[in-house]
Design a protein around this motif. Sequence first.
Motif, PDB file in Angstrom:
ATOM      1  N   PHE A 189      19.231  14.169  14.789  1.00  0.00           N
ATOM      2  CA  PHE A 189      19.097  13.304  15.956  1.00  0.00           C
ATOM      3  C   PHE A 189      17.632  12.940  16.209  1.00  0.00           C
ATOM      4  O   PHE A 189      17.312  11.783  16.501  1.00  0.00           O
ATOM      5  N   LEU A 192      16.422  10.448  13.525  1.00  0.00           N
ATOM      6  CA  LEU A 192      16.996   9.124  13.754  1.00  0.00           C
ATOM      7  C   LEU A 192      16.350   8.453  14.968  1.00  0.00           C
ATOM      8  O   LEU A 192      16.087   7.246  14.942  1.00  0.00           O
ATOM      9  N   PHE A 193      16.096   9.216  16.010  1.00  0.00           N
ATOM     10  CA  PHE A 193      15.513   8.645  17.218  1.00  0.00           C
ATOM     11  C   PHE A 193      14.106   8.107  16.960  1.00  0.00           C
ATOM     12  O   PHE A 193      13.722   7.070  17.502  1.00  0.00           O
ATOM     13  N   ALA A 200      20.448   6.918  16.762  1.00  0.00           N
ATOM     14  CA  ALA A 200      20.473   8.276  17.305  1.00  0.00           C
ATOM     15  C   ALA A 200      21.504   8.390  18.425  1.00  0.00           C
ATOM     16  O   ALA A 200      22.216   9.398  18.544  1.00  0.00           O
ATOM     17  N   TYR A 203      24.848   8.364  16.909  1.00  0.00           N
ATOM     18  CA  TYR A 203      25.027   9.638  16.207  1.00  0.00           C
ATOM     19  C   TYR A 203      25.671  10.680  17.120  1.00  0.00           C
ATOM     20  O   TYR A 203      26.522  11.458  16.689  1.00  0.00           O
TER      21      TYR A 203
END
Length: 295
Positions: A189, A192-193, A200, A203
């Motif tokens: 996470f 991705l963020f 994110a 996700y």
Amino acid sequence: MSGMKENVLKSFVRDTYKNTSAIPYIITGQAFMFILLHIFELLTFDDIISTDLFKWTYEHLSLPSSIYAFIRQPWSLLTHPFIYQGIFNILFDCLWLYWVGNIFLNFLNNRQLLTVFFGAITLGGLLYIGASSVPYFSDATKYWNTTTFGLAALISSVMILVPHLQVRMFLLGDIKLKTIAFLYLALQFIFLFLDNPISAIVYVFAAGFGALFIWQLQKGNDWSKFFKKSRRPKHLKIVQGKNAGRHSSSNRKHPTDLPNQDLIDQILDKISVSGYESLNSQEKEVLFKASKQDQ
């Protein structure tokens, strides 16, 4: 020597694809598309072809960040999980899929795995496209691919299904699977963020889908039954003669041979509370029969 190599290759293919698990087929599709993409990249780089096949294939098979672009290529909702650019990215995802997917199949069946995996990919893809249309995120989004959303759902589902399952880690000893799963989801996470904030957020929904599937399953609601093929009732075959009784008794399964759904639910509840190791041999046999029956 060549005959030995051929036999080894045949046995490898037979052992890999002989079971009903979808995992080898998914990994094969990912590997095939990865190799094909980089062949296209090599051909373009060496000016062997004038058209940039790598860019064209990547853009047309990846999930776009625009609803209008998605309408022009709706197949990308199914193809984007098989598109990878980095070698370490595909290796990492394939290893996780193989490991977590086989843990999942130790307790549940192939149809349920596909429902969790591709259900999260489909849901995540649609949410990604929809959220990308929001003006705040429109400049930050990009083409989306890989099986990230599906892996999130699988990992969270296993974490809820067998929370007390322990895994022996090199130099670290025994660690609970839910600890490894939580660390993986949290780190993924964060990564991705930092790279793509909207992915994110999606996700989290994908991971929630996997957890919700198991919670509903433990309550007796199997969402994967929606995809179960309806079997036509078999017609009775009347056999006359002295072998009739022997023929019918040998081919007919007694009702007690089939797992009872209430008993299966009790076993799943026991797994969720105490882990798979708490089951006795009879309960493990019932769970095994249930998984074979549903496949």
